[in-house]
Design a protein around this motif. Structure first.
Motif, PDB file in Angstrom:
ATOM      1  N   LEU A 128     -28.870  -8.380   4.631  1.00 52.62           N
ATOM      2  CA  LEU A 128     -28.479  -8.599   5.875  1.00 52.62           C
ATOM      3  C   LEU A 128     -28.714  -8.829   6.856  1.00 52.62           C
ATOM      4  O   LEU A 128     -28.241  -9.777   8.464  1.00 52.62           O
ATOM      5  CB  LEU A 128     -28.115  -6.983   6.262  1.00 52.62           C
ATOM      6  CG  LEU A 128     -27.432  -5.996   5.694  1.00 52.62           C
ATOM      7  CD1 LEU A 128     -27.373  -4.822   6.265  1.00 52.62           C
ATOM      8  CD2 LEU A 128     -26.165  -6.614   5.795  1.00 52.62           C
ATOM      9  N   SER A 129     -30.616  -9.898   6.579  1.00 54.18           N
ATOM     10  CA  SER A 129     -30.590 -10.439   7.571  1.00 54.18           C
ATOM     11  C   SER A 129     -31.799 -11.768   7.719  1.00 54.18           C
ATOM     12  O   SER A 129     -32.400 -12.558   8.147  1.00 54.18           O
ATOM     13  CB  SER A 129     -31.705  -9.805   8.480  1.00 54.18           C
ATOM     14  OG  SER A 129     -32.522  -9.369   8.151  1.00 54.18           O
ATOM     15  N   ASP A 130     -32.183 -12.190   6.099  1.00 50.81           N
ATOM     16  CA  ASP A 130     -32.942 -12.817   5.770  1.00 50.81           C
ATOM     17  C   ASP A 130     -34.654 -12.904   5.867  1.00 50.81           C
ATOM     18  O   ASP A 130     -35.148 -13.231   6.766  1.00 50.81           O
ATOM     19  CB  ASP A 130     -32.691 -14.750   6.148  1.00 50.81           C
ATOM     20  CG  ASP A 130     -33.461 -15.175   4.968  1.00 50.81           C
ATOM     21  OD1 ASP A 130     -33.854 -14.931   4.391  1.00 50.81           O
ATOM     22  OD2 ASP A 130     -33.501 -16.496   5.611  1.00 50.81           O
ATOM     23  N   TYR A 131     -34.782 -10.541   5.787  1.00 50.50           N
ATOM     24  CA  TYR A 131     -35.844 -10.629   6.461  1.00 50.50           C
ATOM     25  C   TYR A 131     -36.293 -10.886   7.436  1.00 50.50           C
ATOM     26  O   TYR A 131     -37.170 -10.793   8.038  1.00 50.50           O
ATOM     27  CB  TYR A 131     -37.094 -11.136   5.461  1.00 50.50           C
ATOM     28  CG  TYR A 131     -36.604 -11.113   3.994  1.00 50.50           C
ATOM     29  CD1 TYR A 131     -36.766  -9.535   3.471  1.00 50.50           C
ATOM     30  CD2 TYR A 131     -36.331 -12.285   3.209  1.00 50.50           C
ATOM     31  CE1 TYR A 131     -36.686  -9.608   2.026  1.00 50.50           C
ATOM     32  CE2 TYR A 131     -36.361 -11.487   1.587  1.00 50.50           C
ATOM     33  CZ  TYR A 131     -36.684 -10.413   1.277  1.00 50.50           C
ATOM     34  OH  TYR A 131     -35.988 -10.667   0.161  1.00 50.50           O
ATOM     35  N   PRO A 134     -27.059 -10.891  10.663  1.00 53.13           N
ATOM     36  CA  PRO A 134     -25.787  -9.533  11.262  1.00 53.13           C
ATOM     37  C   PRO A 134     -25.079  -9.490  12.367  1.00 53.13           C
ATOM     38  O   PRO A 134     -24.281  -8.436  13.300  1.00 53.13           O
ATOM     39  CB  PRO A 134     -27.771  -8.987  12.480  1.00 53.13           C
ATOM     40  CG  PRO A 134     -28.344 -10.389  12.260  1.00 53.13           C
ATOM     41  CD  PRO A 134     -28.099 -10.847  11.166  1.00 53.13           C
ATOM     42  N   VAL A 135     -24.826 -10.257  12.683  1.00 53.77           N
ATOM     43  CA  VAL A 135     -23.212 -11.081  13.842  1.00 53.77           C
ATOM     44  C   VAL A 135     -21.762 -10.907  12.852  1.00 53.77           C
ATOM     45  O   VAL A 135     -21.674  -9.879  13.549  1.00 53.77           O
ATOM     46  CB  VAL A 135     -23.597 -12.485  14.831  1.00 53.77           C
ATOM     47  CG1 VAL A 135     -21.893 -12.433  15.643  1.00 53.77           C
ATOM     48  CG2 VAL A 135     -24.720 -11.938  15.461  1.00 53.77           C
ATOM     49  N   GLY A 136     -22.222 -11.490  11.444  1.00 50.95           N
ATOM     50  CA  GLY A 136     -21.283 -11.082  10.922  1.00 50.95           C
ATOM     51  C   GLY A 136     -21.105 -10.317  10.774  1.00 50.95           C
ATOM     52  O   GLY A 136     -20.084  -9.250  10.172  1.00 50.95           O
ATOM     53  N   LEU A 137     -21.831  -8.784  10.148  1.00 45.27           N
ATOM     54  CA  LEU A 137     -21.868  -7.794  10.156  1.00 45.27           C
ATOM     55  C   LEU A 137     -21.483  -6.841  11.400  1.00 45.27           C
ATOM     56  O   LEU A 137     -21.106  -6.297  10.939  1.00 45.27           O
ATOM     57  CB  LEU A 137     -23.731  -7.232   9.667  1.00 45.27           C
ATOM     58  CG  LEU A 137     -23.564  -5.255   9.954  1.00 45.27           C
ATOM     59  CD1 LEU A 137     -22.972  -4.942   7.947  1.00 45.27           C
ATOM     60  CD2 LEU A 137     -25.021  -5.036   9.148  1.00 45.27           C
ATOM     61  N   TRP A 138     -22.252  -7.463  12.537  1.00 46.30           N
ATOM     62  CA  TRP A 138     -21.054  -7.083  13.020  1.00 46.30           C
ATOM     63  C   TRP A 138     -19.417  -6.846  13.652  1.00 46.30           C
ATOM     64  O   TRP A 138     -18.746  -5.558  13.745  1.00 46.30           O
ATOM     65  CB  TRP A 138     -21.682  -6.997  14.838  1.00 46.30           C
ATOM     66  CG  TRP A 138     -21.399  -5.980  16.292  1.00 46.30           C
ATOM     67  CD1 TRP A 138     -22.163  -5.313  16.583  1.00 46.30           C
ATOM     68  CD2 TRP A 138     -21.020  -7.061  16.958  1.00 46.30           C
ATOM     69  NE1 TRP A 138     -21.694  -4.032  17.814  1.00 46.30           N
ATOM     70  CE2 TRP A 138     -20.234  -5.908  18.399  1.00 46.30           C
ATOM     71  CE3 TRP A 138     -19.510  -8.120  17.119  1.00 46.30           C
ATOM     72  CZ2 TRP A 138     -19.384  -6.014  18.845  1.00 46.30           C
ATOM     73  CZ3 TRP A 138     -18.395  -7.833  18.312  1.00 46.30           C
ATOM     74  CH2 TRP A 138     -18.479  -7.122  19.235  1.00 46.30           C
ATOM     75  N   PHE A 197     -30.289  -4.548  16.381  1.00 45.80           N
ATOM     76  CA  PHE A 197     -31.844  -4.075  16.347  1.00 45.80           C
ATOM     77  C   PHE A 197     -32.205  -5.374  15.356  1.00 45.80           C
ATOM     78  O   PHE A 197     -32.982  -6.699  15.311  1.00 45.80           O
ATOM     79  CB  PHE A 197     -31.818  -3.617  15.471  1.00 45.80           C
ATOM     80  CG  PHE A 197     -33.994  -3.362  14.531  1.00 45.80           C
ATOM     81  CD1 PHE A 197     -34.557  -2.916  15.685  1.00 45.80           C
ATOM     82  CD2 PHE A 197     -33.604  -3.847  13.052  1.00 45.80           C
ATOM     83  CE1 PHE A 197     -35.662  -2.974  15.007  1.00 45.80           C
ATOM     84  CE2 PHE A 197     -34.626  -4.004  12.890  1.00 45.80           C
ATOM     85  CZ  PHE A 197     -36.143  -3.983  14.084  1.00 45.80           C
ATOM     86  N   LEU A 198     -31.561  -6.312  14.575  1.00 49.36           N
ATOM     87  CA  LEU A 198     -31.922  -7.054  13.206  1.00 49.36           C
ATOM     88  C   LEU A 198     -31.581  -9.210  14.570  1.00 49.36           C
ATOM     89  O   LEU A 198     -32.059  -9.733  14.514  1.00 49.36           O
ATOM     90  CB  LEU A 198     -30.345  -7.147  12.051  1.00 49.36           C
ATOM     91  CG  LEU A 198     -30.630  -5.892  10.994  1.00 49.36           C
ATOM     92  CD1 LEU A 198     -30.052  -6.032  10.664  1.00 49.36           C
ATOM     93  CD2 LEU A 198     -32.288  -6.352  11.009  1.00 49.36           C
TER      94      LEU A 198
END
Length: 361
Positions: A253-256, A263-267, A347-348
Motif C-alpha cells: 500500500l505504500s512501499d514502506y 495510498p492516493v490510489g487506495l483512497w 496517514f500513508l
C-alpha cells in the motif's frame, strides 16, 4: 664450611621475535622476476607492463610490497584478466600505496581475497566480475574507489574497510549479501542503480541496517531511506505470520511509507467502490428503477464526505436511506470500512510527504 650447591631458577624463555623479511633479499627477488625471460615483455621494475604486474603479484605479498615500497609511482594494471582457477592470486595483504590500481573489466577468481590491502592513489574495479565469496576486509582506500558496473556473484564482505575518498558502487550487481559492518564510508559514496539479491535473510536485514545507520550518521537521508526499504524487504521475508501479513500490506500500500501514488490510489479505489455500494443501498431503500440524477449526485456527495474521515460529515444518511434495520446495519459496516481505509490512506499520504521532503521527527 662446605659449599652448598644453590639451585638456580630456570630463566623463562622469551617468545621468539617474528622474522622480519630481508628487504635486500626481497628486492633481489623483485629483480629476479624481471630477469626470468625478457620475451615475456615484463619491461623493468620501475615501469612494468601488465604482464610485469601479474608476475609480481604471483611472486606473493612480500615481493609485491617490497617492489611497491621501492617503486611507489607506477599504476598497477590488471585489465581484462581472468583470475579463475589456475590463474588465481591471493591479494590479501598487498599494498597498492603510492600508485593506483586499475582492474577494469577483470574476471576474478571464485574466492578472491584482498584482505588488508592498501590502495593509496585510487582503485578502479569498474566492470570487474568477482566470483563467490569476495573478501575485501580491512582494506584501506585512501583515495577514490570505483566499483561501477562490477558484479559480485555471491556474498561480498568489506568488513572493517575504510573508504576515505569518493566511492562509486553505481550499477553494481550484488548477487548475495554486501557486508559493510564496521566500515568507514566517505560522504561521496553512491549506490545509484545498484541491484541487490531478492533472497530475504536475517543476514541481509542486518547488512542493510548497517548501511542505513551509516548514512543516518552522515545525515544523508535519501541513502538512509534507500537502505531502510531494503532492510524492511528482507525483514518481511523472514517474519512469521500474522505479523508478516502486516509487513506485506505496508509494502503493497505504500512501499514502506515512501510511495505517494499507492495510498492516493487506495483512497480513490475505495471511494469508487463505496460510491457504488452507497448507490446500491440508496436504490434499494427508494426502489428506484430509472436513474435519478439528483439522488445519484446526493449519494456521490455522501461518499465523498465519508472519504474525508472527519466527524460530523455524514448527517445525510437519514435523508438518503430508510430506517430498514438490514439497510442500516449494512450502511454502518460500510461507513466504518470506508472511513477506516480512508484514514489509513491519509496517514500513508502524510508519511510519504514527510519522507519526500526529508522531514525528520
Amino acid at each position: 664450611m662446605s659449599d652448598i650447591a644453590m639451585k638456580q631458577e630456570p630463566t623463562p624463555l622469551e617468545p621468539p621475535t617474528p622474522a622480519v623479511p630481508d628487504v635486500e633479499a626481497l628486492l633481489v627477488k623483485v629483480w629476479a622476476v624481471f630477469a626470468v625471460d625478457q620475451n615475456l615483455n615484463l619491461r623493468a621494475p620501475e615501469a612494468p607492463t601488465q604482464a610485469g604486474f601479474l608476475a609480481l603479484a604471483r611472486a606473493g605479498k612480500d615481493v609485491w610490497n617490497a617492489w611497491r615500497k621501492a617503486y611507489p609511482e607506477p599504476t598497477a594494471i590488471f585489465i581484462s584478466l581472468d583470475f579463475h582457477e589456475s590463474n588465481a592470486i591471493d591479494f590479501s595483504g598487498f599494498s597498492f600505496a603510492g600508485g593506483s590500481v586499475n582492474q577494469d573489466r577483470t574476471l576474478m577468481t571464485p574466492c578472491v581475497d584482498f584482505s588488508g590491502c592498501t590502495f593509496k592513489s585510487g582503485a578502479n574495479f569498474k566492470g570487474t566480475q568477482f566470483g563467490k565469496h569476495a573478501v575485501l576486509e580491512r582494506v584501506r582506500f585512501s583515495s577514490t574507489a570505483n566499483f561501477t558496473d562490477a558484479r559480485f556473484e555471491d556474498n561480498v564482505t568489506f568488513q572493517g574497510s575504510a573508504f576515505h575518498g569518493e566511492t562509486n558502487f553505481e550499477l553494481v550487481h550484488f548477487g548475495g549479501v554486501p557486508n559493510f559492518h564496521g566500515c568507514t564510508l566517505n560522504q561521496n559514496t553512491s549506490f545509484e542503480g545498484a541491484k541487490y539479491s531478492d533472497i530475504p535473510s536475517a543476514r541481509a536485514a542486518s547488512a542493510y541496517r548497517t548501511l542505513k545507520l551509516a548514512f543516518a550518521q552522515q545525515h544523508d537521508i535519501r541513502k538512509e531511506q534507500h537502505f531502510f526499504r531494503l532492510e524492511m524487504r528482507a525483514e518481511t521475508g523472514i517474519t512469521k505470520y500474522p505479523k508478516r501479513l502486516l509487513y506485506q500490506l505496508y509494502q503493497l500500500l505504500s512501499d514502506y511509507g515512501f510511495s505517494l501514488i499507492r495510498p492516493v490510489g487506495l483512497w480513490f479505489i475505495c471511494l469508487v467502490l463505496a460510491t457504488f455500494s452507497y448507490g446500491y443501498l440508496a436504490e434499494a431503500s427508494f426502489s428506484v428503477t430509472n436513474i435519478d440524477w439528483p439522488l445519484t449526485f446526493r449519494f456521490i456527495k455522501y461518499s465523498l464526505l465519508n472519504a474525508v474521515p472527519l466527524p460530523g460529515l455524514d448527517k445525510m444518511s437519514a435523508d438518503l436511506f430508510l430506517k430498514d434495520s438490514d439497510i442500516q446495519l449494512a450502511l454502518t459496516i460500510l461507513e466504518i470500512l470506508h472511513k477506516t481505509v480512508s484514514l489509513v490512506a491519509f496517514f500513508l499520504v502524510g508519511l510519504a510527504l514527510r519522507n519526500l521532503f526529508k522531514m525528520k521527527g
